[in-house]
Design a protein around this motif. Structure first.
Motif, short mmCIF file in Angstrom:
data_model
loop_
_atom_site.label_atom_id
_atom_site.label_comp_id
_atom_site.label_asym_id
_atom_site.label_seq_id
_atom_site.Cartn_x
_atom_site.Cartn_y
_atom_site.Cartn_z
N HIS A 235 0.82 -1.15 0.01
CA HIS A 235 0.04 0.20 -0.01
C HIS A 235 0.96 1.29 -0.08
N ALA B 136 2.82 4.77 -0.46
CA ALA B 136 2.39 6.14 0.11
C ALA B 136 3.67 7.22 -0.24
N LEU C 104 -4.70 3.40 4.81
CA LEU C 104 -3.31 3.94 5.02
C LEU C 104 -2.76 3.96 6.45
#
Length: 341
Positions: free
Chosen positions: A46, A48, A65
Protein backbone atom coordinates in the motif's frame (compact mmCIF):
# COMPACT_ATOMS: atom_id res chain seq x y z
CA UNK A 1 59.67 27.81 38.53
CA UNK A 2 57.29 25.76 36.42
CA UNK A 3 54.22 24.28 38.03
CA UNK A 4 53.92 20.47 37.87
CA UNK A 5 51.25 19.10 35.58
CA UNK A 6 48.38 17.53 37.50
CA UNK A 7 46.46 14.68 35.89
CA UNK A 8 42.86 14.33 36.87
CA UNK A 9 40.55 11.41 36.43
CA UNK A 10 37.48 12.05 34.34
CA UNK A 11 34.45 12.74 36.48
CA UNK A 12 30.92 11.71 35.58
CA UNK A 13 29.37 15.13 35.22
CA UNK A 14 27.52 15.87 32.01
CA UNK A 15 29.45 18.05 29.60
CA UNK A 16 28.11 20.24 26.81
CA UNK A 17 31.54 20.79 25.24
CA UNK A 18 30.88 18.93 22.02
CA UNK A 19 33.01 19.19 18.94
CA UNK A 20 30.99 21.24 16.39
CA UNK A 21 31.82 18.76 13.63
CA UNK A 22 30.70 15.82 15.78
CA UNK A 23 27.47 17.63 16.67
CA UNK A 24 26.79 18.48 13.02
CA UNK A 25 27.39 14.94 11.77
CA UNK A 26 25.32 13.41 14.58
CA UNK A 27 22.43 15.77 13.82
CA UNK A 28 22.68 14.96 10.12
CA UNK A 29 22.56 11.23 10.86
CA UNK A 30 19.54 11.75 13.09
CA UNK A 31 17.76 13.53 10.24
CA UNK A 32 18.83 10.77 7.84
CA UNK A 33 17.27 8.24 10.20
CA UNK A 34 13.98 10.17 10.15
CA UNK A 35 14.03 10.23 6.33
CA UNK A 36 14.81 6.52 6.05
CA UNK A 37 12.12 5.68 8.60
CA UNK A 38 9.59 7.77 6.66
CA UNK A 39 10.57 6.02 3.44
CA UNK A 40 10.07 2.63 5.10
CA UNK A 41 6.67 3.71 6.44
CA UNK A 42 5.50 4.67 2.96
CA UNK A 43 6.90 1.64 1.09
CA UNK A 44 4.98 -1.60 0.69
CA UNK A 45 1.94 -3.17 -0.92
CA UNK A 46 0.00 0.00 0.00
CA UNK A 47 2.51 2.65 -1.19
CA UNK A 48 2.47 6.25 -0.07
CA UNK A 49 4.71 9.28 -0.33
CA UNK A 50 6.92 10.38 2.53
CA UNK A 51 4.54 13.24 3.40
CA UNK A 52 1.49 10.96 3.27
CA UNK A 53 3.18 8.46 5.56
CA UNK A 54 4.11 11.21 8.02
CA UNK A 55 0.60 12.68 7.96
CA UNK A 56 -0.86 9.21 8.59
CA UNK A 57 0.94 9.24 11.93
CA UNK A 58 -1.17 12.23 12.98
CA UNK A 59 -4.60 11.99 11.41
CA UNK A 60 -4.37 11.03 7.73
CA UNK A 61 -7.42 11.21 5.44
CA UNK A 62 -7.01 7.61 4.29
CA UNK A 63 -8.10 5.27 7.14
CA UNK A 64 -6.70 2.24 5.32
CA UNK A 65 -3.25 3.81 5.01
CA UNK A 66 -3.37 4.96 8.63
CA UNK A 67 -4.16 1.41 9.76
CA UNK A 68 -1.28 -0.02 7.72
CA UNK A 69 1.18 2.63 8.92
CA UNK A 70 0.21 2.66 12.60
CA UNK A 71 -0.36 -1.03 13.23
CA UNK A 72 1.96 -2.82 10.80
CA UNK A 73 4.80 -0.63 9.57
CA UNK A 74 5.44 1.75 12.48
CA UNK A 75 6.05 -0.96 15.11
CA UNK A 76 8.39 -2.70 12.69
CA UNK A 77 10.35 0.49 11.97
CA UNK A 78 10.57 1.38 15.66
CA UNK A 79 11.82 -2.11 16.48
CA UNK A 80 14.51 -1.75 13.80
CA UNK A 81 15.55 1.62 15.26
CA UNK A 82 15.65 0.36 18.84
CA UNK A 83 17.43 -2.90 18.04
CA UNK A 84 19.93 -1.30 15.66
CA UNK A 85 20.77 1.44 18.15
CA UNK A 86 21.11 -1.05 21.02
CA UNK A 87 23.39 -3.40 19.11
CA UNK A 88 25.49 -0.51 17.79
CA UNK A 89 26.04 0.91 21.28
CA UNK A 90 26.84 -2.57 22.64
CA UNK A 91 29.45 -3.02 19.91
CA UNK A 92 30.99 0.39 20.66
CA UNK A 93 31.22 -0.50 24.36
CA UNK A 94 32.85 -3.87 23.73
CA UNK A 95 35.37 -2.51 21.21
CA UNK A 96 36.43 0.13 23.71
CA UNK A 97 36.33 -2.28 26.64
CA UNK A 98 38.59 -4.96 25.15
CA UNK A 99 40.56 -2.50 22.99
CA UNK A 100 39.96 -4.61 19.91
CA UNK A 101 38.30 -3.26 16.73
CA UNK A 102 36.94 -6.73 15.88
CA UNK A 103 35.01 -7.11 19.13
CA UNK A 104 31.22 -7.25 18.99
CA UNK A 105 28.40 -8.95 20.95
CA UNK A 106 28.31 -11.93 18.59
CA UNK A 107 32.10 -12.39 18.64
CA UNK A 108 32.53 -12.73 22.42
CA UNK A 109 29.52 -15.00 22.93
CA UNK A 110 26.81 -12.71 24.34
CA UNK A 111 24.55 -13.10 21.30
CA UNK A 112 25.29 -16.82 21.22
CA UNK A 113 24.20 -17.21 24.84
CA UNK A 114 20.92 -15.42 24.17
CA UNK A 115 20.35 -17.49 21.00
CA UNK A 116 21.05 -20.83 22.68
CA UNK A 117 18.73 -20.02 25.58
CA UNK A 118 15.97 -18.90 23.19
CA UNK A 119 16.21 -22.07 21.07
CA UNK A 120 16.19 -24.18 24.24
CA UNK A 121 13.06 -22.34 25.35
CA UNK A 122 11.36 -23.03 22.00
CA UNK A 123 12.33 -26.69 22.25
CA UNK A 124 11.10 -27.17 25.81
CA UNK A 125 7.98 -25.01 25.88
CA UNK A 126 6.80 -22.23 23.56
CA UNK A 127 7.57 -18.71 22.42
CA UNK A 128 5.80 -17.24 25.46
CA UNK A 129 9.04 -17.34 27.50
CA UNK A 130 11.33 -16.45 24.62
CA UNK A 131 12.23 -12.91 25.72
CA UNK A 132 13.12 -13.67 29.37
CA UNK A 133 14.96 -16.83 28.29
CA UNK A 134 17.14 -14.93 25.81
CA UNK A 135 17.96 -12.20 28.33
CA UNK A 136 18.76 -14.83 30.97
CA UNK A 137 21.05 -16.60 28.48
CA UNK A 138 22.98 -13.39 27.77
CA UNK A 139 23.34 -12.69 31.50
CA UNK A 140 24.49 -16.27 32.14
CA UNK A 141 27.21 -15.96 29.51
CA UNK A 142 28.30 -12.64 31.00
CA UNK A 143 28.55 -14.21 34.44
CA UNK A 144 30.55 -17.10 33.02
CA UNK A 145 32.84 -14.67 31.20
CA UNK A 146 33.56 -12.75 34.39
CA UNK A 147 34.12 -15.96 36.36
CA UNK A 148 36.52 -17.48 33.83
CA UNK A 149 38.46 -14.30 33.10
CA UNK A 150 38.72 -12.87 36.61
CA UNK A 151 42.25 -12.92 37.96
CA UNK A 152 42.99 -9.77 39.93
CA UNK A 153 40.44 -8.12 37.68
CA UNK A 154 39.15 -8.60 34.15
CA UNK A 155 41.77 -8.71 31.42
CA UNK A 156 40.60 -7.57 27.94
CA UNK A 157 42.75 -10.23 26.27
CA UNK A 158 41.32 -13.05 28.37
CA UNK A 159 37.81 -11.68 27.82
CA UNK A 160 38.15 -12.03 24.05
CA UNK A 161 39.74 -15.50 24.14
CA UNK A 162 37.19 -16.94 26.57
CA UNK A 163 34.34 -15.21 24.72
CA UNK A 164 35.32 -16.70 21.37
CA UNK A 165 35.48 -20.15 22.95
CA UNK A 166 32.08 -19.76 24.59
CA UNK A 167 30.58 -18.51 21.31
CA UNK A 168 31.84 -21.61 19.50
CA UNK A 169 30.52 -23.98 22.18
CA UNK A 170 27.13 -22.28 22.36
CA UNK A 171 26.89 -22.29 18.58
CA UNK A 172 27.37 -26.06 18.61
CA UNK A 173 24.71 -26.40 21.32
CA UNK A 174 22.27 -24.32 19.28
CA UNK A 175 22.86 -26.50 16.22
CA UNK A 176 22.28 -29.65 18.29
CA UNK A 177 18.98 -28.28 19.60
CA UNK A 178 17.87 -27.45 16.05
CA UNK A 179 18.69 -30.98 14.88
CA UNK A 180 16.75 -32.75 17.63
CA UNK A 181 13.78 -30.32 17.60
CA UNK A 182 10.52 -31.02 15.73
CA UNK A 183 10.36 -29.59 12.24
CA UNK A 184 7.97 -26.75 13.11
CA UNK A 185 10.04 -25.71 16.13
CA UNK A 186 13.27 -25.90 14.16
CA UNK A 187 11.82 -23.74 11.37
CA UNK A 188 10.62 -21.10 13.84
CA UNK A 189 13.97 -21.11 15.62
CA UNK A 190 15.91 -20.91 12.35
CA UNK A 191 13.98 -17.83 11.17
CA UNK A 192 14.46 -16.22 14.58
CA UNK A 193 18.20 -17.01 14.57
CA UNK A 194 18.55 -15.31 11.20
CA UNK A 195 17.17 -12.11 12.69
CA UNK A 196 13.77 -10.90 11.54
CA UNK A 197 11.45 -7.98 12.25
CA UNK A 198 8.47 -9.71 10.67
CA UNK A 199 5.16 -9.21 12.52
CA UNK A 200 6.65 -6.81 15.07
CA UNK A 201 3.91 -5.42 17.31
CA UNK A 202 3.52 -2.61 19.79
CA UNK A 203 4.08 -4.84 22.80
CA UNK A 204 7.49 -5.73 21.33
CA UNK A 205 8.35 -2.03 21.04
CA UNK A 206 7.24 -1.42 24.63
CA UNK A 207 9.31 -4.41 25.75
CA UNK A 208 12.57 -3.29 24.11
CA UNK A 209 12.35 0.50 24.53
CA UNK A 210 12.89 0.59 28.35
CA UNK A 211 16.21 -1.26 28.03
CA UNK A 212 17.60 1.37 25.68
CA UNK A 213 16.08 4.28 27.62
CA UNK A 214 17.73 3.07 30.84
CA UNK A 215 21.11 2.00 29.46
CA UNK A 216 21.72 4.92 27.05
CA UNK A 217 21.99 7.68 29.71
CA UNK A 218 24.32 5.50 31.81
CA UNK A 219 26.58 4.85 28.82
CA UNK A 220 26.62 8.55 27.91
CA UNK A 221 27.52 9.52 31.47
CA UNK A 222 30.32 6.95 31.76
CA UNK A 223 31.60 6.89 28.17
CA UNK A 224 34.66 9.01 28.96
CA UNK A 225 36.00 6.16 31.10
CA UNK A 226 36.31 4.07 27.93
CA UNK A 227 38.68 6.73 26.60
CA UNK A 228 40.89 6.64 29.65
CA UNK A 229 40.92 2.82 29.74
CA UNK A 230 42.32 2.90 26.21
CA UNK A 231 45.53 4.25 27.78
CA UNK A 232 46.03 0.97 29.64
CA UNK A 233 45.17 -0.24 33.13
CA UNK A 234 48.22 1.29 34.83
CA UNK A 235 47.63 4.75 33.35
CA UNK A 236 43.90 4.57 34.08
CA UNK A 237 44.52 3.60 37.70
CA UNK A 238 47.11 6.34 37.98
CA UNK A 239 44.47 8.84 36.89
CA UNK A 240 42.17 7.61 39.63
CA UNK A 241 39.66 5.75 37.46
CA UNK A 242 38.01 2.70 39.07
CA UNK A 243 39.04 0.42 36.21
CA UNK A 244 37.47 -2.87 37.28
CA UNK A 245 34.25 -1.30 38.54
CA UNK A 246 33.72 0.55 35.27
CA UNK A 247 34.71 -2.52 33.27
CA UNK A 248 31.99 -4.54 35.00
CA UNK A 249 29.47 -1.75 34.46
CA UNK A 250 30.27 -1.50 30.75
CA UNK A 251 30.04 -5.26 30.35
CA UNK A 252 26.64 -5.24 32.08
CA UNK A 253 25.39 -2.46 29.77
CA UNK A 254 26.56 -4.35 26.68
CA UNK A 255 24.92 -7.56 27.90
CA UNK A 256 21.64 -5.82 28.72
CA UNK A 257 21.43 -4.07 25.34
CA UNK A 258 22.42 -7.19 23.39
CA UNK A 259 20.23 -9.60 25.34
CA UNK A 260 17.14 -7.41 25.03
CA UNK A 261 17.70 -6.87 21.29
CA UNK A 262 18.35 -10.52 20.49
CA UNK A 263 15.34 -11.51 22.57
CA UNK A 264 13.01 -9.34 20.52
CA UNK A 265 14.39 -9.42 16.96
CA UNK A 266 16.65 -12.48 16.87
CA UNK A 267 20.37 -12.97 16.45
CA UNK A 268 21.29 -10.10 14.14
CA UNK A 269 25.00 -10.37 13.54
CA UNK A 270 27.49 -7.69 12.48
CA UNK A 271 25.38 -4.62 13.42
CA UNK A 272 27.46 -4.20 16.56
CA UNK A 273 30.65 -4.59 14.52
CA UNK A 274 29.88 -2.28 11.61
CA UNK A 275 28.18 0.66 13.33
CA UNK A 276 31.08 1.82 15.56
CA UNK A 277 33.55 1.67 12.67
CA UNK A 278 31.30 3.72 10.39
CA UNK A 279 30.81 6.26 13.18
CA UNK A 280 34.57 6.57 13.68
CA UNK A 281 34.99 7.09 9.95
CA UNK A 282 32.60 10.05 10.05
CA UNK A 283 34.09 11.81 13.08
CA UNK A 284 37.29 11.66 15.06
CA UNK A 285 35.98 11.84 18.58
CA UNK A 286 36.19 10.11 21.94
CA UNK A 287 33.54 7.70 23.09
CA UNK A 288 31.19 10.38 24.52
CA UNK A 289 30.85 11.87 21.04
CA UNK A 290 30.46 8.48 19.36
CA UNK A 291 27.60 7.02 21.39
CA UNK A 292 24.67 8.77 19.71
CA UNK A 293 26.30 8.70 16.27
CA UNK A 294 26.81 4.94 16.59
CA UNK A 295 23.20 4.51 17.73
CA UNK A 296 21.89 6.41 14.68
CA UNK A 297 24.21 4.46 12.37
CA UNK A 298 23.09 1.09 13.71
CA UNK A 299 19.43 2.11 13.46
CA UNK A 300 19.83 3.24 9.82
CA UNK A 301 21.59 -0.01 8.89
CA UNK A 302 18.80 -2.15 10.33
CA UNK A 303 15.94 -0.04 8.95
CA UNK A 304 17.50 -0.21 5.46
CA UNK A 305 18.13 -3.96 5.76
CA UNK A 306 14.52 -4.56 6.78
CA UNK A 307 13.25 -2.37 3.93
CA UNK A 308 15.29 -4.34 1.40
CA UNK A 309 14.08 -7.61 2.92
CA UNK A 310 10.47 -6.49 2.54
CA UNK A 311 10.69 -5.13 -1.00
CA UNK A 312 13.50 -6.84 -2.93
CA UNK A 313 11.84 -10.25 -3.30
CA UNK A 314 8.11 -9.56 -3.24
CA UNK A 315 5.83 -11.23 -2.29
CA UNK A 316 8.39 -12.89 0.02
CA UNK A 317 9.42 -11.10 3.20
CA UNK A 318 13.03 -12.06 3.89
CA UNK A 319 14.70 -11.66 7.31
CA UNK A 320 16.74 -8.49 7.73
CA UNK A 321 19.61 -10.53 9.16
CA UNK A 322 20.37 -11.95 5.72
CA UNK A 323 21.19 -8.53 4.31
CA UNK A 324 23.05 -7.35 7.41
CA UNK A 325 25.26 -10.43 7.20
CA UNK A 326 25.71 -9.88 3.48
CA UNK A 327 27.24 -6.49 4.29
CA UNK A 328 28.93 -7.48 7.53
CA UNK A 329 30.90 -10.51 6.34
CA UNK A 330 32.88 -8.62 3.65
CA UNK A 331 33.33 -5.73 6.06
CA UNK A 332 34.80 -8.11 8.64
CA UNK A 333 37.27 -9.45 6.06
CA UNK A 334 38.16 -5.86 5.13
CA UNK A 335 38.91 -5.05 8.78
CA UNK A 336 41.13 -8.11 9.06
CA UNK A 337 42.98 -7.01 5.91
CA UNK A 338 43.50 -3.50 7.28
CA UNK A 339 44.81 -4.85 10.60
CA UNK A 340 47.23 -7.10 8.74
CA UNK A 341 48.48 -4.13 6.71
Amino acid sequence: MTRPMVLRAPDDRWSLKLNPHTLTVTTAMGLALVLVAGLSLGTGSHPASWLEAMSALVAGDDPGLRLVVMEIRLPRVLMAILAGASLGIAGLILQGLVRNPLASPDVIGISSGASAAAVLCLWLSSAAWLVPAAIAGALAVAGLLVTLTWYKGISPGRLVLVGVGLAAGLGALTTLLLVISPDTTAMTAFIWLTGSLYAAQWHDVLGLAPWLLVCLPIVLAKARHLDIQAMGDIAAQGLGSAVQRHRLLFLLMAVALTGASVAHVGALGFVGLISPHLARRMVRSGHPGLVMLTAFTGAIILVCADLVGRMAFLPRDLPAGIFVSGIGAPFFVYLLYRMRR
